[in-house]
Motif scaffolding. Structure first.
Motif, PDB file in Angstrom:
ATOM      1  N   ARG A 144      -5.910   9.072  -3.061  1.00 40.21           N
ATOM      2  CA  ARG A 144      -4.723   9.338  -2.246  1.00 40.21           C
ATOM      3  C   ARG A 144      -4.805  10.741  -1.673  1.00 40.21           C
ATOM      4  O   ARG A 144      -4.998  11.714  -2.382  1.00 40.21           O
TER       5      ARG A 144
ATOM      6  N   VAL B  41      -6.843   0.627   4.344  1.00 41.74           N
ATOM      7  CA  VAL B  41      -6.592   1.612   3.294  1.00 41.74           C
ATOM      8  C   VAL B  41      -6.535   3.028   3.879  1.00 41.74           C
ATOM      9  O   VAL B  41      -5.669   3.828   3.536  1.00 41.74           O
TER      10      VAL B  41
ATOM     11  N   PHE C 187      -5.306   6.987   2.406  1.00 39.00           N
ATOM     12  CA  PHE C 187      -6.326   7.074   1.369  1.00 39.00           C
ATOM     13  C   PHE C 187      -7.650   7.494   1.980  1.00 39.00           C
ATOM     14  O   PHE C 187      -7.926   7.196   3.140  1.00 39.00           O
TER      15      PHE C 187
ATOM     16  N   GLN D 216     -11.468  -1.120   4.610  1.00 37.31           N
ATOM     17  CA  GLN D 216     -11.554   0.335   4.732  1.00 37.31           C
ATOM     18  C   GLN D 216     -10.537   0.852   5.748  1.00 37.31           C
ATOM     19  O   GLN D 216      -9.858   1.861   5.513  1.00 37.31           O
TER      20      GLN D 216
ATOM     21  N   LEU E 252      -7.457   4.651  -6.239  1.00 42.76           N
ATOM     22  CA  LEU E 252      -7.169   3.270  -5.872  1.00 42.76           C
ATOM     23  C   LEU E 252      -8.483   2.519  -5.983  1.00 42.76           C
ATOM     24  O   LEU E 252      -9.450   2.838  -5.299  1.00 42.76           O
TER      25      LEU E 252
ATOM     26  N   LEU F 125       0.817  -1.216   0.000  1.00 38.23           N
ATOM     27  CA  LEU F 125       0.000   0.000   0.000  1.00 38.23           C
ATOM     28  C   LEU F 125       0.852   1.267   0.000  1.00 38.23           C
ATOM     29  O   LEU F 125       0.473   2.272  -0.596  1.00 38.23           O
TER      30      LEU F 125
ATOM     31  N   ARG G  37      -3.347   4.032   5.597  1.00 35.19           N
ATOM     32  CA  ARG G  37      -2.210   4.243   4.697  1.00 35.19           C
ATOM     33  C   ARG G  37      -2.356   5.486   3.840  1.00 35.19           C
ATOM     34  O   ARG G  37      -1.707   5.634   2.822  1.00 35.19           O
TER      35      ARG G  37
END
Length: 110
Positions: free
Chosen positions: A83, A53, A58, A50, A25, A12, A56
């Protein structure tokens, strides 16, 4: 293929590195179930994907259980995220991508 990746954090981070700010993404992974067996390194629930992500960098726009191909059972997860660069990332990017995704899924949308 995130269910097969040994080092999810590294994968990721690399995805975030190569995406431009506001880059999309799009992920599909199997929904965690007993049928997954030993074929996957990890199993995802909608909430877990969720969370991973988001941690990281997002911003999740859409996350939903969907059928695999033309199946009748919602046994996969579809997730769309963008992002984030910082707290100043324009929301217009998210809204534009969200609209495009919804338009693909719902062609009759104006």
């Amino acid at each position: 293929c995130l269910e097969h990746v040994m080092d999810l954090d590294r994968a990721l981070r690399e995805i975030a590195r190569v995406l431009r700010p506001g880059g999309a993404l799009l992920v599909t992974v199997p929904l965690a179930s007993a049928a997954d067996g030993p074929n996957h390194v990890r199993h995802f629930t909608l909430e877990r994907l969720q969370e991973v992500v988001t941690k990281r960098g997002f911003h999740v726009l859409l996350a939903s259980a969907i059928p695999y191909l033309h199946g009748e059972t919602n046994n996969n997860i579809f997730l769309a995220a963008v992002r984030i660069v910082d707290d100043e990332t324009p929301l217009q990017i998210s809204h534009a991508l969200n609209y495009r995704l919804l338009k693909l899924m719902t062609p009759e949308l104006p």
